[in-house]
Design a protein around this motif. Structure first.
Motif, PDB file in Angstrom:
ATOM      1  N   HIS A   1       0.804  -1.225   0.000  1.00  0.00           N
ATOM      2  CA  HIS A   1       0.000   0.000   0.000  1.00  0.00           C
ATOM      3  C   HIS A   1       0.841   1.282   0.000  1.00  0.00           C
ATOM      4  N   ASN A   2       2.156   1.185   0.259  1.00  0.00           N
ATOM      5  CA  ASN A   2       2.975   2.403   0.252  1.00  0.00           C
ATOM      6  C   ASN A   2       4.197   2.279  -0.655  1.00  0.00           C
ATOM      7  N   THR A   3       4.146   1.301  -1.580  1.00  0.00           N
ATOM      8  CA  THR A   3       5.287   1.036  -2.459  1.00  0.00           C
ATOM      9  C   THR A   3       5.740   2.280  -3.216  1.00  0.00           C
ATOM     10  N   GLN A   4       4.816   2.942  -3.897  1.00  0.00           N
ATOM     11  CA  GLN A   4       5.190   4.093  -4.729  1.00  0.00           C
ATOM     12  C   GLN A   4       5.703   5.262  -3.897  1.00  0.00           C
ATOM     13  N   GLU A   5       5.200   5.383  -2.692  1.00  0.00           N
ATOM     14  CA  GLU A   5       5.646   6.449  -1.793  1.00  0.00           C
ATOM     15  C   GLU A   5       7.051   6.179  -1.260  1.00  0.00           C
ATOM     16  N   ARG A   6       7.334   4.927  -0.944  1.00  0.00           N
ATOM     17  CA  ARG A   6       8.594   4.564  -0.289  1.00  0.00           C
ATOM     18  C   ARG A   6       9.775   4.434  -1.244  1.00  0.00           C
ATOM     19  N   ILE A   7       9.535   3.961  -2.476  1.00  0.00           N
ATOM     20  CA  ILE A   7      10.645   3.666  -3.374  1.00  0.00           C
ATOM     21  C   ILE A   7      11.578   4.851  -3.596  1.00  0.00           C
ATOM     22  N   PRO A   8      11.084   6.050  -3.926  1.00  0.00           N
ATOM     23  CA  PRO A   8      12.021   7.180  -4.118  1.00  0.00           C
ATOM     24  C   PRO A   8      12.863   7.458  -2.873  1.00  0.00           C
ATOM     25  N   LEU A   9      12.251   7.345  -1.695  1.00  0.00           N
ATOM     26  CA  LEU A   9      12.975   7.584  -0.441  1.00  0.00           C
ATOM     27  C   LEU A   9      14.080   6.548  -0.246  1.00  0.00           C
ATOM     28  N   LEU A  10      13.752   5.270  -0.466  1.00  0.00           N
ATOM     29  CA  LEU A  10      14.732   4.203  -0.266  1.00  0.00           C
ATOM     30  C   LEU A  10      15.854   4.277  -1.293  1.00  0.00           C
ATOM     31  N   VAL A  11      15.509   4.571  -2.539  1.00  0.00           N
ATOM     32  CA  VAL A  11      16.529   4.697  -3.581  1.00  0.00           C
ATOM     33  C   VAL A  11      17.470   5.856  -3.272  1.00  0.00           C
ATOM     34  N   GLU A  12      16.917   6.952  -2.797  1.00  0.00           N
ATOM     35  CA  GLU A  12      17.757   8.107  -2.444  1.00  0.00           C
ATOM     36  C   GLU A  12      18.728   7.749  -1.325  1.00  0.00           C
ATOM     37  N   LYS A  13      18.249   7.044  -0.323  1.00  0.00           N
ATOM     38  CA  LYS A  13      19.123   6.614   0.775  1.00  0.00           C
ATOM     39  C   LYS A  13      20.233   5.700   0.263  1.00  0.00           C
ATOM     40  N   LEU A  14      19.887   4.794  -0.628  1.00  0.00           N
ATOM     41  CA  LEU A  14      20.884   3.896  -1.201  1.00  0.00           C
ATOM     42  C   LEU A  14      21.918   4.670  -2.021  1.00  0.00           C
ATOM     43  N   LYS A  15      21.467   5.640  -2.792  1.00  0.00           N
ATOM     44  CA  LYS A  15      22.387   6.469  -3.578  1.00  0.00           C
ATOM     45  C   LYS A  15      23.354   7.232  -2.675  1.00  0.00           C
ATOM     46  N   ASN A  16      22.899   7.563  -1.481  1.00  0.00           N
ATOM     47  CA  ASN A  16      23.735   8.295  -0.522  1.00  0.00           C
ATOM     48  C   ASN A  16      24.668   7.381   0.269  1.00  0.00           C
ATOM     49  N   GLY A  17      24.677   6.097  -0.090  1.00  0.00           N
ATOM     50  CA  GLY A  17      25.630   5.186   0.515  1.00  0.00           C
ATOM     51  C   GLY A  17      25.100   4.314   1.630  1.00  0.00           C
ATOM     52  N   GLU A  18      23.815   4.448   1.951  1.00  0.00           N
ATOM     53  CA  GLU A  18      23.259   3.602   3.011  1.00  0.00           C
ATOM     54  C   GLU A  18      22.970   2.202   2.474  1.00  0.00           C
ATOM     55  N   ASN A  19      23.156   1.207   3.312  1.00  0.00           N
ATOM     56  CA  ASN A  19      22.797  -0.164   2.976  1.00  0.00           C
ATOM     57  C   ASN A  19      21.433  -0.471   3.585  1.00  0.00           C
ATOM     58  N   ILE A  20      20.575  -1.119   2.786  1.00  0.00           N
ATOM     59  CA  ILE A  20      19.213  -1.414   3.229  1.00  0.00           C
ATOM     60  C   ILE A  20      18.927  -2.899   3.045  1.00  0.00           C
ATOM     61  N   ALA A  21      18.295  -3.497   4.034  1.00  0.00           N
ATOM     62  CA  ALA A  21      17.833  -4.881   3.921  1.00  0.00           C
ATOM     63  C   ALA A  21      16.320  -4.865   3.779  1.00  0.00           C
ATOM     64  N   GLN A  22      15.822  -5.594   2.796  1.00  0.00           N
ATOM     65  CA  GLN A  22      14.373  -5.707   2.651  1.00  0.00           C
ATOM     66  C   GLN A  22      13.933  -7.087   3.107  1.00  0.00           C
ATOM     67  N   VAL A  23      12.888  -7.132   3.939  1.00  0.00           N
ATOM     68  CA  VAL A  23      12.350  -8.399   4.423  1.00  0.00           C
ATOM     69  C   VAL A  23      10.834  -8.396   4.263  1.00  0.00           C
ATOM     70  N   SER A  24      10.274  -9.572   4.034  1.00  0.00           N
ATOM     71  CA  SER A  24       8.822  -9.725   4.069  1.00  0.00           C
ATOM     72  C   SER A  24       8.475 -10.398   5.393  1.00  0.00           C
ATOM     73  N   ASP A  25       7.197 -10.614   5.635  1.00  0.00           N
ATOM     74  CA  ASP A  25       6.795 -11.219   6.909  1.00  0.00           C
ATOM     75  C   ASP A  25       7.316 -12.641   7.051  1.00  0.00           C
ATOM     76  N   ALA A  26       7.413 -13.353   5.937  1.00  0.00           N
ATOM     77  CA  ALA A  26       7.896 -14.732   5.975  1.00  0.00           C
ATOM     78  C   ALA A  26       8.385 -15.131   4.593  1.00  0.00           C
ATOM     79  N   GLY A  27       9.529 -15.783   4.551  1.00  0.00           N
ATOM     80  CA  GLY A  27      10.046 -16.272   3.285  1.00  0.00           C
ATOM     81  C   GLY A  27      10.813 -15.227   2.500  1.00  0.00           C
ATOM     82  N   MET A  28      10.809 -15.398   1.187  1.00  0.00           N
ATOM     83  CA  MET A  28      11.625 -14.597   0.290  1.00  0.00           C
ATOM     84  C   MET A  28      10.881 -13.350  -0.189  1.00  0.00           C
ATOM     85  N   PRO A  29      11.504 -12.173  -0.070  1.00  0.00           N
ATOM     86  CA  PRO A  29      10.872 -10.964  -0.623  1.00  0.00           C
ATOM     87  C   PRO A  29      10.552 -11.142  -2.110  1.00  0.00           C
TER      88      PRO A  29
END
Length: 292
Positions: free
Chosen positions: A70-98
């Motif tokens: 429900h917030n994919t489109q809102e979050r993606i630009p923010l997360l990509v910007e953080k990654l471009k700035n050198g931050e490492n991000i882990a993505q997890v789902s509730d269970a299993g493989m994202p």
């Protein structure tokens, strides 16, 4: 064409780590997954409250941010910007493989488009876990995920799946299990072999193996509870060539190639078959399939 060297030291951006989590049994968490979750700057979680229980168990205190359908489109630009700035991000789902019946593919694509390394970790996956214990042919197999809830659309999906010779994997809710098995009996035939798997890796893990009619009877006589998968054997009968052509023409070129591959055809041979179907040179289909 783009080449990603996942661990090259010359990369300026951060990395997106795709971290699988246990599908029920916390002992299935890998050492590497724990190490990555402790090391990253941010954890993007499908449900932060659910993920917090996992983090508490392994004493992981890193920051979290919600990332769900429900917030994919809102979050993606923010997360990509953080990654471009050198931050490492882990993505997890509730269970299993994202990305497997869970959010994730849109973020992965955005990172690839921005030349940000995407590093997958191996780990728990309900579909493969059920498949290897099903007793049905494990290869080739076709992963479908959730069927449509509406009966007419589900029946159409099952008619398409009925053309597969490969074993296929369906995820299902306990509330819809009986209706789905009834539709499968109607479309695939009551004698088709299948396995209903419940609560994988958990205390009440259960495999019910039999024909679709037997499994439907079981679901009627019992009250299904828990998380379910249905593993169904492929259709042993040949599909008439004319009907197959009509079926294939409803797909994109890439989907046509994937269809043949899912039925055990090697990639190059599948490309040849699609080229013959369209009356074009193999190279043209090859370029489309490999996005050249």
């Amino acid at each position: 064409m783009k080449t990603q060297s996942s661990f090259a030291k010359s990369v300026d951006s951060g990395k997106l780590y795709l971290v699988p989590t246990p599908i029920g049994n916390l002992d299935d968490m890998t050492f590497r997954a724990i190490k990555i979750l402790k090391a990253v700057d941010l954890i993007a979680a499908e449900d932060t409250r659910h993920t917090q229980q996992l983090l508490n168990h392994f004493e992981i205190e890193n920051k979290k941010i919600s990332f769900h359908e429900h917030n994919t489109q809102e979050r993606i630009p923010l997360l990509v910007e953080k990654l471009k700035n050198g931050e490492n991000i882990a993505q997890v789902s509730d269970a299993g493989m994202p990305s497997i019946s869970d959010p994730g593919k849109e973020l992965v694509k955005a990172c690839i488009d921005s030349d940000i390394p995407v590093v997958p970790l191996p780990g728990a996956n309900a579909g493969l876990t059920a498949l290897v214990a099903s007793g049905l042919a494990p290869q080739p197999f076709y992963f479908y995920g959730f069927l449509n809830r509406k009966k007419s659309e589900q029946v159409d999906e099952l008619k398409d799946l009925n053309r597969l010779k490969s074993t296929f994997i369906i995820y299902e809710s306990p509330y819809r299990l009986k209706k789905t098995l009834a539709n499968m009996c109607e479309v695939l035939g009551e004698s088709r072999k299948a396995v209903v798997c419940r609560e994988l890796t958990k205390k009440f893990e259960e495999f019910n193996r039999g024909t679709l009619s037997e499994l439907l009877k079981w679901s009627t006589e019992n009250t299904p509870r828990g998380e379910f998968l249905i593993i169904v054997e492929g259709n042993p009968n040949d599909v008439e060539e004319n009907n197959q052509d009509d079926f294939l023409k409803s797909m994109s070129t890439t989907e046509q190639v994937d269809y043949f591959i899912s039925n055990g055809t090697k990639t190059n041979d599948a490309i040849k078959k699609v080229a013959k179907l369209h009356g074009v040179k193999k190279q043209e289909i090859y370029n489309i399939y490999h996005q050249i």
